[in-house]
Design a protein around this motif. Structure first.
Motif, short mmCIF file in Angstrom:
data_model
loop_
_atom_site.label_atom_id
_atom_site.label_comp_id
_atom_site.label_asym_id
_atom_site.label_seq_id
_atom_site.Cartn_x
_atom_site.Cartn_y
_atom_site.Cartn_z
N LYS A 165 11.64 74.25 13.50
CA LYS A 165 11.16 75.11 14.60
C LYS A 165 11.21 74.36 15.93
O LYS A 165 11.61 74.92 16.95
N ASN A 166 10.82 73.09 15.92
CA ASN A 166 10.85 72.30 17.15
C ASN A 166 12.28 72.10 17.66
O ASN A 166 12.54 72.15 18.86
N GLU A 167 13.22 71.90 16.72
CA GLU A 167 14.63 71.72 17.11
C GLU A 167 15.20 73.02 17.68
O GLU A 167 15.96 72.99 18.66
N LYS A 172 16.76 76.35 22.42
CA LYS A 172 16.52 77.49 23.31
C LYS A 172 16.34 77.01 24.75
O LYS A 172 16.85 77.63 25.69
N SER A 173 15.61 75.92 24.92
CA SER A 173 15.39 75.38 26.26
C SER A 173 16.71 74.93 26.89
O SER A 173 16.94 75.12 28.09
N TYR A 174 17.57 74.36 26.05
CA TYR A 174 18.88 73.90 26.53
C TYR A 174 19.71 75.08 27.05
O TYR A 174 20.25 75.03 28.15
N PHE A 175 19.81 76.14 26.26
CA PHE A 175 20.60 77.30 26.68
C PHE A 175 19.97 78.03 27.86
O PHE A 175 20.67 78.55 28.73
N SER A 180 21.77 72.67 32.20
CA SER A 180 21.40 71.69 33.22
C SER A 180 20.62 70.51 32.62
O SER A 180 20.45 69.48 33.26
N ILE A 181 20.13 70.69 31.39
CA ILE A 181 19.50 69.58 30.69
C ILE A 181 20.36 69.22 29.48
O ILE A 181 21.17 70.04 29.01
N ARG A 182 20.22 68.00 28.98
CA ARG A 182 20.99 67.56 27.83
C ARG A 182 20.21 67.82 26.56
O ARG A 182 18.99 67.70 26.52
N LYS A 185 19.76 63.96 21.32
CA LYS A 185 20.87 63.38 20.57
C LYS A 185 20.80 63.69 19.08
O LYS A 185 21.82 63.97 18.43
N THR A 186 19.59 63.66 18.52
CA THR A 186 19.42 63.94 17.09
C THR A 186 19.78 65.38 16.75
O THR A 186 20.45 65.65 15.74
N ILE A 187 19.36 66.32 17.62
CA ILE A 187 19.69 67.73 17.40
C ILE A 187 21.19 67.95 17.53
O ILE A 187 21.81 68.67 16.74
N THR A 188 21.79 67.33 18.54
CA THR A 188 23.24 67.46 18.75
C THR A 188 24.00 67.00 17.52
O THR A 188 24.94 67.67 17.06
#
Length: 288
Positions: A165-167, A172-175, A180-182, A185-188
């Motif tokens: 859920k946190n990932e 969602k925050s990224y999209f 504009s934010i990265r 790295k672990t999620i990527t």
């Protein structure tokens, strides 16, 4: 070990600011210190811990040298890192000469090429293509591949099912930020690997919809990994792939080119771990 970690972190800050020469100084000092610690370690587990830290710094060095247009150095550290990992696993001799790009190119046939994939666990993926007379490189943003994955609702659903859920909230925050934010790295890394596994799952499915979708995804993978070298590969008929990390899951023969044909229709595709390891194996065969 803490000093080495600090040196690596300072180098990463310089890389982000495109101060590549300074980053190289810190990273070189970092891997040298870790090598001393590794050689003086009293047990294998500690040695491997130091090596894991060293490999991350090697990956940063590869990226930095590519950004600095020093493909010969990037190639060297890619070979060195692969060699160290394998010899550590085998507890083998750690004294072997890493071949230069020039040496390797002499061994490549006129109709051949070698695609080297590296730094897959980083945010930037390094690609190098070697032919007999050319050495080219490109850095790819892993997040751009993730955006391609999420353009397909079925693949998106499959990838999301592997995240916490946190990932998912971080995604969602990224999209929502319009990139504009990265991404963390672990999620990527997790999404990238899940996407590649999804491709393999589609390939193995007997459902027509999945087969059709695998061709679409195979086309995107071709554009990502092979497309940047289309001009250099013109006229070549043999392609050797040196995968890294999760890209070892991909049967590159199944990628689909711009004409809709599978890669195997254009190239005789082979795989290798590294030139250095191949040399060691060949030397052992001849000595036997």
């Amino acid at each position: 070990q803490n000093i080495a970690a600090s040196l690596n972190n300072i180098a990463v800050l310089h890389i982000d600011q495109d101060k590549n020469d300074k980053a190289i100084v810190y990273l070189t000092e970092c891997v040298g210190l870790l090598e001393e610690l590794r050689n003086s370690a009293l047990d294998n587990e500690t040695r491997r811990d130091f090596l894991n830290q060293q490999i991350q710094s090697y990956q940063n060095l590869i990226i930095t040298y590519v950004k600095n247009n020093q493909i010969d150095k990037a190639f060297y550290y890619n070979e060195l890192s692969r060699y160290k990992v394998l010899t550590e696993q085998l507890s083998g001799n750690n004294q072997f000469v890493i071949p230069s790009i020039a040496d390797v190119q002499q061994s490549i046939a006129e109709n051949g090429a070698v695609l080297i994939i590296s730094t897959v666990d980083n945010s930037s993926i390094t690609l190098m293509l070697l032919t007999k007379d050319q050495a080219t490189k490109v850095l790819l943003d892993k997040e751009s591949f993730i955006r391609i994955l999420f353009s397909d609702i079925d693949i998106k659903s499959q990838v999301l099912s592997t995240l916490s859920k946190n990932e998912i909230q971080g995604l969602k925050s990224y999209f929502a930020s319009n990139n504009s934010i990265r991404l963390d790295k672990t999620i990527t890394k997790k999404i990238f690997e899940s996407g590649l596994k999804s491709y393999v799952t589609l390939l193995n499915s007997k459902v027509y919809k999945d087969v059709a979708k695998s061709k679409v995804m195979g086309s995107e993978l071709y554009k990502f990994f092979v497309g940047p070298f289309a001009q250099a590969l013109s006229g070549k008929t043999k392609l050797t792939i040196m995968p890294d990390g999760a890209t070892g899951l991909i049967p590159f023969e199944t990628l689909v080119d711009e004409t809709g044909n599978y890669l195997i229709a254009k190239f005789d595709v082979n795989y290798m771990h590294s030139f250095t390891i191949s040399q060691i194996i060949n030397n052992r065969l001849y000595s036997d």
